[in-house]
Scaffold this active site. Sequence first.
Site, PDB file in Angstrom:
ATOM      1  N   TYR A  31      19.315  15.062 -35.965  1.00 13.59           N
ATOM      2  CA  TYR A  31      19.863  16.026 -36.941  1.00 13.59           C
ATOM      3  C   TYR A  31      20.998  15.440 -37.755  1.00 13.59           C
ATOM      4  O   TYR A  31      21.620  16.150 -38.529  1.00 13.59           O
ATOM      5  CB  TYR A  31      20.260  17.346 -36.274  1.00 13.59           C
ATOM      6  CG  TYR A  31      21.117  17.288 -35.042  1.00 13.59           C
ATOM      7  CD1 TYR A  31      22.466  16.989 -35.126  1.00 13.59           C
ATOM      8  CD2 TYR A  31      20.575  17.573 -33.806  1.00 13.59           C
ATOM      9  CE1 TYR A  31      23.252  16.951 -33.984  1.00 13.59           C
ATOM     10  CE2 TYR A  31      21.348  17.531 -32.653  1.00 13.59           C
ATOM     11  CZ  TYR A  31      22.680  17.229 -32.748  1.00 13.59           C
ATOM     12  OH  TYR A  31      23.462  17.194 -31.623  1.00 13.59           O
ATOM     13  N   LYS A  32      21.243  14.151 -37.555  1.00 16.68           N
ATOM     14  CA  LYS A  32      22.260  13.469 -38.374  1.00 16.68           C
ATOM     15  C   LYS A  32      21.541  12.788 -39.540  1.00 16.68           C
ATOM     16  O   LYS A  32      21.200  13.438 -40.528  1.00 16.68           O
ATOM     17  CB  LYS A  32      23.037  12.494 -37.498  1.00 16.68           C
ATOM     18  CG  LYS A  32      23.722  13.177 -36.291  1.00 16.68           C
ATOM     19  CD  LYS A  32      24.389  12.163 -35.384  1.00 16.68           C
ATOM     20  CE  LYS A  32      24.872  12.800 -34.091  1.00 16.68           C
ATOM     21  NZ  LYS A  32      25.926  13.805 -34.273  1.00 16.68           N
ATOM     22  N   PHE A  72      30.392   8.884 -26.689  1.00 19.33           N
ATOM     23  CA  PHE A  72      30.346  10.318 -27.003  1.00 19.33           C
ATOM     24  C   PHE A  72      30.423  11.131 -25.699  1.00 19.33           C
ATOM     25  O   PHE A  72      29.856  10.731 -24.685  1.00 19.33           O
ATOM     26  CB  PHE A  72      29.056  10.640 -27.766  1.00 19.33           C
ATOM     27  CG  PHE A  72      29.038  12.024 -28.303  1.00 19.33           C
ATOM     28  CD1 PHE A  72      29.810  12.373 -29.406  1.00 19.33           C
ATOM     29  CD2 PHE A  72      28.290  13.024 -27.697  1.00 19.33           C
ATOM     30  CE1 PHE A  72      29.824  13.677 -29.902  1.00 19.33           C
ATOM     31  CE2 PHE A  72      28.300  14.326 -28.177  1.00 19.33           C
ATOM     32  CZ  PHE A  72      29.062  14.650 -29.277  1.00 19.33           C
ATOM     33  N   ASP A 113      22.535   4.352 -26.795  1.00 20.24           N
ATOM     34  CA  ASP A 113      22.599   5.629 -27.511  1.00 20.24           C
ATOM     35  C   ASP A 113      22.647   5.307 -29.002  1.00 20.24           C
ATOM     36  O   ASP A 113      23.614   4.709 -29.481  1.00 20.24           O
ATOM     37  CB  ASP A 113      23.849   6.401 -27.073  1.00 20.24           C
ATOM     38  CG  ASP A 113      23.981   7.736 -27.798  1.00 20.24           C
ATOM     39  OD1 ASP A 113      23.418   7.875 -28.899  1.00 20.24           O
ATOM     40  OD2 ASP A 113      24.665   8.628 -27.271  1.00 20.24           O
ATOM     41  N   ARG A 155      36.926  12.142 -40.475  1.00 17.59           N
ATOM     42  CA  ARG A 155      35.765  11.260 -40.430  1.00 17.59           C
ATOM     43  C   ARG A 155      34.893  11.547 -41.640  1.00 17.59           C
ATOM     44  O   ARG A 155      34.445  12.688 -41.825  1.00 17.59           O
ATOM     45  CB  ARG A 155      35.005  11.521 -39.126  1.00 17.59           C
ATOM     46  CG  ARG A 155      33.928  10.515 -38.814  1.00 17.59           C
ATOM     47  CD  ARG A 155      33.288  10.798 -37.462  1.00 17.59           C
ATOM     48  NE  ARG A 155      32.495  12.020 -37.485  1.00 17.59           N
ATOM     49  CZ  ARG A 155      31.603  12.349 -36.535  1.00 17.59           C
ATOM     50  NH1 ARG A 155      31.427  11.574 -35.481  1.00 17.59           N
ATOM     51  NH2 ARG A 155      30.912  13.456 -36.620  1.00 17.59           N
TER      52      ARG A 155
END
Lengths: 414, 414
Positions: A238-239, A136, A213, A387
Amino acid sequence: MSGGRGTGPAALRDKAAALDATDPLRHCRDLYVPADGLVAYLDGNSLGRPLRATAQRITNLVAHDWGTRLIRSWDEQWMDLPLRLGDRIGEVCLGAAAGQTVVGDSTTVMLYKLLRAAVAAAGPERPEIVVDTENFPTDRYVAQGIADETGARLVWVEPDPAKGVTPDLVEAALTERTGVVLLSHVAYKSAWIADLPEITRRLHDAGALVLWDLCHSVGVVPSDLDEHDVDLAVGCTYKFLGGGPGAPAFGYVAARHHERLRQPIQGWMGHAEPFVMGPDYRPGAGMRGFISGTPPVLGMVGIEDTVDLIESVGLDAVRDKAARLGRFVIESVDELLAGHGVRVTSPLVDEQRGGHVTLAHPRFREVYRELWAQDVVPDFREPDGIRLGLSPLSTSYAEVAEALVRIEALLSAG
Amino acid sequence: MSGGRGTGPAALRDKAAALDATDPLRHCRDLYVPADGLVAYLDGNSLGRPLRATAQRITNLVAHDWGTRLIRSWDEQWMDLPLRLGDRIGEVCLGAAAGQTVVGDSTTVMLYKLLRAAVAAAGPERPEIVVDTENFPTDRYVAQGIADETGARLVWVEPDPAKGVTPDLVEAALTERTGVVLLSHVAYKSAWIADLPEITRRLHDAGALVLWDLCHSVGVVPSDLDEHDVDLAVGCTYKFLGGGPGAPAFGYVAARHHERLRQPIQGWMGHAEPFVMGPDYRPGAGMRGFISGTPPVLGMVGIEDTVDLIESVGLDAVRDKAARLGRFVIESVDELLAGHGVRVTSPLVDEQRGGHVTLAHPRFREVYRELWAQDVVPDFREPDGIRLGLSPLSTSYAEVAEALVRIEALLSAG
C-alpha cells in the site's frame, strides 16, 4: 525572506518547474486519481495514491466480477490470483523468478509466518534471531513474540547513525548460533539502504538465513532477490505498489527452501487440494503452502495496475527519479532551510538513500500539524522528524518545492 | 413430467410467486447490484452479493477517502474502524456488548490467533482441544497445526448424521484435561445448528473454554454470545455479511477474558500506542490487542452496509425468512424430486437448520456442472451434495423454484 543561503521561494519554484518539465516520468502523474484541494502529497510511502485505472477497475470488479459472476469468479480468476500477482511483483520489482512470491495477509501476519518458518528451519542449534533496533516496530514486535514462544533469543544490532545497518555491524552480531537475520532493505525512518548483497553473503557464510523486509523498498529500489541468493522476504503493497489502505502483503521464499520451510497457519486455501476438504492438512506445493485464508481480492487490483505501470516505464527509471527527487530535497534544504537549523537525517548520497528523505528540527511537531492544515501532507516521525515520501510515479518536484517553501515560512513566522 | 408426488414445475413456480409477493423482505432484493444473465444465485453462503450502496460507497472511497484524503483518512476514520465495525457486528448480529468484537485478518488467521490464545489460557494442565470431524477444513487444519506446535492433543467428536453435534456427544468428549472446544454454530455442509447455549453450559461445567465458529451463522442465525457466556468466537463476513471476496473476518473475545488472553501475532496496529513505535510490544487494551497488521479497509465497506440493512429489517425477520426458504426447498424436494431419489441431508425441522439446505443424489456432480452452464449457481459439496445457499435478503422463492425445476429436468433427461 529566505532562511538559508539566499535562494528564495520563487527561485525554488522555478527550479522545480524546470525539473518537472524535463522529468521523463511526468506523464505518469496524470494517470492518478486527482486529489482535489491537496497542495502537496508527500506520504506516498505510507499510503500510495490510486491510479485512475484502479478506481475504474475496482468499480467494475464490484459490479461484474463480484456482483454478477459472483462465486464463479473464484474459478475464473481469483483462486490463483495470489500466486499470479506474486509472480508479477517478483518479475517486475524483486528480480524473482516465478513461483517464489505470493500475495496475502497483512505484512505483520506474513512476516510472522515466514519468520516462524525460518526459525524452525534454522533449528534448535541456531536459536538466535538478529534484528536491528531501528527496524519497523512490527518487525521488532513480531520477532519478540516469536522469541517468547519458541525460546529463540534476539540479538540486537544498533545502526550507525552515519551509515545505517552496515555489513560489519551485522557480521559482528553473527555467531554459530545465529539462525535468522531480520532486516529492512530501506530503513523506514532514515531511508538508509542496507547493502543487501554483501550482508546476505556474509550471513550465509556464517550459516544463517535472512528475511529481508522490503516494505520501504519494493517498487522504488530494486532488490534482485534471486541474484543475491536471498532466502525470504516480505513487503508491503500500500506504499509504492498502490494497493490501497490495508492491501495485502507479499511474501517471497526462495525455491530451494520450499521443501524444507513450513509456515504455521494451516488454512484450507493453502492445502494441496482445497476443495477436497479431506481430514488432514497437506500443504500445497511451492508458494500455495504459504497461503492461509481467503485472499482479499479488492486489495489486489491496485497492486496489479501499479506493477504494470512500473514495468512499462522500467523500475530503473523509477529508482532514478526517486534519487533525483531526494537530491532536490537535500539541495533545497541546504539553500532554504539550513539557516533555520533544519538537518537532513537521511543519507546524502543517492545510492544509499531510498524513496524518502527525513528532515529534523525541534519545532517539526507543530510545523507538521500546520502543514496538514494547509493541505500539505508529509509524515511525522518521533521525536522531531518530518518524513517526505517521494513516490516517483505520482510526486512532482513542484509539490516538494511547495512543501519546503511552506516549512520555511512556518519556521520564519516562528 | 414431474418426478415427484405430482406437483409440476408450473405449480411450483406459482407457489414461489405467491410466497415472493407476501415476503416481508421482498423490497430488499432491489437493494442489490443486479446480476445480469444470472438465473438463480444460491451460493450467497459462499460469497454474498454486493448491495448497490456498497458499490457506490467503494467507488467513492477510492476517489475520496483513499484518492483525496489519503493518509489523513487513517486519522479521520480508519484507525478505529476494526473496533467500530466489530461493535456493530456484535450489536446487530451477535448479541455482544461493545468492546468485544474486532474485524481483521482472514478467518483462518483470526481463528489461529484466538485458538492459540485460548489454548495458552487453558494452560498445560488442560492440553486437549475438542473438534468435530465435520467442522470446516480450516478449523480442523488450524487446530491440527496448533496441536503440533503446542503439544496439545485433538479429541475428535463424530457428529450424529441425524442430529449433528449434540450436547451429549460433546459432553462425552470432555475430560479434566479439556482446554478448548472448537465447534461451528452452523455446520457448513449439513446446516445443522448446534445447541450453542447447552453445549457452552456443559463445557463450562467441565472447566473448558469454547471457541465458536460463526462463519455459517452470522447474519442469518442469532447467536447471543453474551447471554450464553460464550468465551470466544470467529466468523466470516463475505457470506451473509456482504463484505466481498476475501473480506476480513471478525473475532469476539468476552470482556472477562481480556486481561488473560494474549494472541501471538504482535503487530504495531495492536500496540497500546501504535505511533510511538517504542522498543517493546505492549498490547492495546481490550480488542485492540487482538489486531495485528493494517486492516483491509476496502473489504469493510460491504460489511458495514449489510449490517445496517440487517438492523433495519431485524435479524429475527432474516432468520424467519431463512427458515421459510428452507422449508420451501424441503417441501418442493418432496413434491418434485423425491421420486428421482434426491435426499435432503440437512435438518428437516426449521429450528435446527441454518441458512442453507443440502440435497444429495449420486448424479449431482454432473447436474451441478449443468446448472452452472445454465447460470443457475448453487454449490457442490463432496461427495454428492448440492448445497443451496439461502440468503434471506437477496434470495427469492422464484430463484429457488427455478433451481429445483432445472434439477428435476436434468435428472429426468439423464
